[in-house]
Design a protein around this motif. Structure first.
Motif, PDB file in Angstrom:
ATOM      1  N   ALA A 137       0.389   7.420  -0.012  1.00  0.00           N
ATOM      2  CA  ALA A 137       0.015   6.732   1.296  1.00  0.00           C
ATOM      3  C   ALA A 137      -1.266   7.365   1.810  1.00  0.00           C
ATOM      4  CB  ALA A 137       1.222   7.275   2.391  1.00  0.00           C
ATOM      5  N   ALA A 138      -1.603   8.421   1.594  1.00  0.00           N
ATOM      6  CA  ALA A 138      -2.837   8.909   2.011  1.00  0.00           C
ATOM      7  C   ALA A 138      -4.063   8.296   1.131  1.00  0.00           C
ATOM      8  CB  ALA A 138      -3.075  10.505   1.731  1.00  0.00           C
ATOM      9  N   ILE A 165      -1.069   2.414   3.886  1.00  0.00           N
ATOM     10  CA  ILE A 165      -0.352   3.603   3.902  1.00  0.00           C
ATOM     11  C   ILE A 165       1.309   3.048   3.854  1.00  0.00           C
ATOM     12  CG2 ILE A 165       0.880   5.169   5.443  1.00  0.00           C
ATOM     13  CD1 ILE A 165      -1.608   5.444   6.994  1.00  0.00           C
ATOM     14  N   LEU A 166       1.524   1.912   4.128  1.00  0.00           N
ATOM     15  CA  LEU A 166       2.911   1.575   3.917  1.00  0.00           C
ATOM     16  C   LEU A 166       2.951   0.980   2.492  1.00  0.00           C
ATOM     17  CD1 LEU A 166       5.743   0.530   5.040  1.00  0.00           C
ATOM     18  CD2 LEU A 166       4.788  -1.682   5.602  1.00  0.00           C
ATOM     19  N   ALA A 167       1.927   0.073   1.808  1.00  0.00           N
ATOM     20  CA  ALA A 167       2.182  -0.356   0.481  1.00  0.00           C
ATOM     21  C   ALA A 167       2.199   1.029  -0.281  1.00  0.00           C
ATOM     22  CB  ALA A 167       0.762  -1.105   0.387  1.00  0.00           C
ATOM     23  N   GLY A 168       1.295   1.865  -0.119  1.00  0.00           N
ATOM     24  CA  GLY A 168       1.126   3.035  -1.041  1.00  0.00           C
ATOM     25  C   GLY A 168       2.381   3.909  -0.995  1.00  0.00           C
ATOM     26  N   ALA A 169       2.966   4.118   0.090  1.00  0.00           N
ATOM     27  CA  ALA A 169       4.364   4.862   0.223  1.00  0.00           C
ATOM     28  C   ALA A 169       5.392   3.989  -0.337  1.00  0.00           C
ATOM     29  CB  ALA A 169       4.707   5.057   1.643  1.00  0.00           C
ATOM     30  N   VAL A 170       5.791   2.719  -0.253  1.00  0.00           N
ATOM     31  CA  VAL A 170       6.622   1.836  -0.620  1.00  0.00           C
ATOM     32  C   VAL A 170       6.351   1.586  -2.177  1.00  0.00           C
ATOM     33  CG1 VAL A 170       7.849  -0.599  -0.716  1.00  0.00           C
ATOM     34  CG2 VAL A 170       7.022   0.606   1.495  1.00  0.00           C
ATOM     35  N   GLY A 171       4.985   1.409  -2.713  1.00  0.00           N
ATOM     36  CA  GLY A 171       4.848   1.416  -4.248  1.00  0.00           C
ATOM     37  C   GLY A 171       5.116   2.472  -4.921  1.00  0.00           C
ATOM     38  N   SER A 172       4.883   3.909  -4.339  1.00  0.00           N
ATOM     39  CA  SER A 172       5.109   4.915  -5.166  1.00  0.00           C
ATOM     40  C   SER A 172       6.534   5.369  -4.968  1.00  0.00           C
ATOM     41  CB  SER A 172       4.454   6.061  -4.576  1.00  0.00           C
ATOM     42  OG  SER A 172       4.772   6.303  -3.263  1.00  0.00           O
ATOM     43  N   GLY A 173       6.935   4.868  -3.958  1.00  0.00           N
ATOM     44  CA  GLY A 173       8.745   5.192  -3.800  1.00  0.00           C
ATOM     45  C   GLY A 173       9.410   4.111  -4.755  1.00  0.00           C
TER      46      GLY A 173
END
Length: 471
Positions: A33-34, A181-189
């Motif tokens: 996200a960061a 941030i949302l894309a990074g968190a959702v993608g990694s999750g």
């Protein structure tokens, strides 16, 4: 080992395992996200070109002192013409000539304020002073150009232009940063969830039955080591033994049923030496071995528990039996003590134990010795069962050495820990050594559904437990 192509099934997915993976890798999600935030901020900062807008307000009035109504009517009629004049090449050429340049690239725009006779003139440039110079020149040269188009209207400055101090196209990256941030968190999750699902480990009872090459003896539920807030904060990590009053009923019942099945199996075959092992470390084999010994002792059996994991002994920690004057297995194997010195009867637990405290290098030399064989032979004569807590099979070959002295073996498989193929290879190794392989004990399994837990472990303990159909 199974060679067929793995078939993906929904009943092999554990939601709790997925949640555990997400929590364990929450730092990865936060970093992703960061990273998304920094990436968007960096790209937008690189691509961002500030623009400055100088603005003036002018009133349209009819020549010859016409009233306000006629000026308003005239403004509405000539609105399009005003805009075209200010954006015309003729006016831009005159501005460029006045500024001593060949051409200008600034944007000039005139907008009529609705229901008024006012026009807003704006000049946008990458340089604030440049925007001011161009708008001033446009105002000075407007009359000369407009006189060719119409002569019945004139412009009067209501608000003089000034040099703009801040960009008019402020970088509004907040929305894109939030999306990043949302894309990074959702993608990694999502990637963590996918890897969790595709990891070929035992996550559910159904997956164990389908993929493991052997009988499932029992499923032992996960039991927390620290039962109190104080214990959790101080990380006391108390041992999980069925002799403790703090142990839950489902855990105790599962261990006792496992011991009953092993007892029934081995008595029918006149077997005495049981090897408890695992594929990898931290699967709970020492705790299971200790609890099986306690459960068999509860049934009136004479049990000897030996810690033969000489490289990483753990049973003395499980029973919290660290005594200064105690003799350990290595003392006997080094011929510094007799069997009677290392074989201790634990009155509280009602079992005989042979513990090891310190790690020993070159453990294979000790395990494959005449002293070790003599200890096992002595146990066969006096005990109903000898339980050997051996090293993990993937860590060293010590467990394979102990197969020579064992009659029976069980493999501890922790939930979502060891690759199924490695577990099957280990069971094949046991069988190839000519040792009776009783089956797998599924350890530290999380309950997926509350209703299932209530159904399987009723208050009186008569409910069917995991794996009971495979008695």
């Amino acid at each position: 080992m199974k060679n067929e192509v793995r078939e993906f099934r929904l009943d092999e997915i554990s939601i709790l395992c997925i949640i555990r993976d997400l929590l364990k890798n929450i730092w990865v999600i936060l970093l992703a996200a960061a990273a998304g935030w920094f990436a968007v901020t960096g790209v937008m900062s690189f691509l961002y070109v500030p623009e400055f807008t100088a603005q003036a307000t002018m009133a349209v009035s009819a020549r010859g002192g016409s009233n306000a109504y006629s000026s308003l009517s005239l403004t509405n009629q000539m609105a399009g013409v005003f805009s075209e004049v200010f954006d015309s090449n003729v006016l831009k050429e005159k501005i460029a000539e006045e500024l001593g340049e060949d051409s200008i690239n600034e944007t000039i725009q005139a907008t009529v304020i609705e229901e008024t006779n006012l026009i807003t003139l704006q000049v946008t440039s990458e340089n604030p002073r440049r925007a001011y110079q161009v708008i001033q020149s446009a105002i000075r040269n407007y009359d000369e150009v407009s006189d060719y188009l119409f002569s019945n209207a004139m412009l009067r400055i209501v608000q003089e232009p000034s040099v703009p101090y801040a960009p008019s196209n402020a970088m509004n990256s907040s929305r894109y940063q939030k999306l990043a941030i949302l894309a990074g968190a959702v993608g990694s999750g999502g990637l963590i969830v996918l890897l969790s699902i595709l990891r070929f480990t035992v996550k559910t009872r159904e997956g164990a039955k389908r993929n493991l090459d052997g009988r499932i003896l029992e499923l032992i539920p996960y039991e927390r080591k620290n039962k109190t807030v104080r214990g959790a904060l101080r990380k006391l990590n108390k041992s999980i033994l069925i002799s403790s009053k703090l142990v839950s009923m489902p855990f105790g019942e599962a261990v006792r049923k496992t011991a009953t099945r092993i007892d029934h199996h081995m008595r029918r075959r006149d077997q005495k030496v049981l090897m408890v092992t695992s594929v990898a470390e931290n699967e709970g084999k020492s705790s299971v071995a200790a609890n099986l010994a306690l459960a068999l002792a509860e049934k009136g059996r004479r049990v000897m528990l030996i810690d033969v994991d000489l490289k990483k002994p753990a049973l003395y920690k499980v029973f919290e039996k660290k005594e200064e004057n105690r003799k350990y297995l290595s003392d006997y194997l080094d011929k510094k003590a007799e069997i009677k010195d290392v074989l201790i009867y634990e009155k509280k637990e009602k079992i005989y134990t042979v513990f090891q405290e310190k790690s020993i290098h070159n453990a294979a030399r000790y395990l494959d010795s005449m002293e070790m064989k003599a200890l096992i032979d002595a146990g066969r004569k006096k005990m109903d069962y000898i339980i050997l807590d051996t090293p993990p099979m993937s860590v060293s070959s010590d467990a394979e050495l102990m197969l020579k002295m064992a009659d029976n073996a069980v493999l501890i498989v922790r939930q979502d820990w060891t690759d199924v193929r490695a577990a099957n290879d280990a069971s094949d190794t046991i069988r190839q050594a000519g040792v009776d392989f009783t089956g797998f004990i599924l350890n530290a399994f999380l309950k997926e559904q509350l209703w299932s837990s209530l159904r399987e472990h009723s208050y009186y303990g008569y409910g069917r437990t995991d794996g009971s159909e495979e008695v």
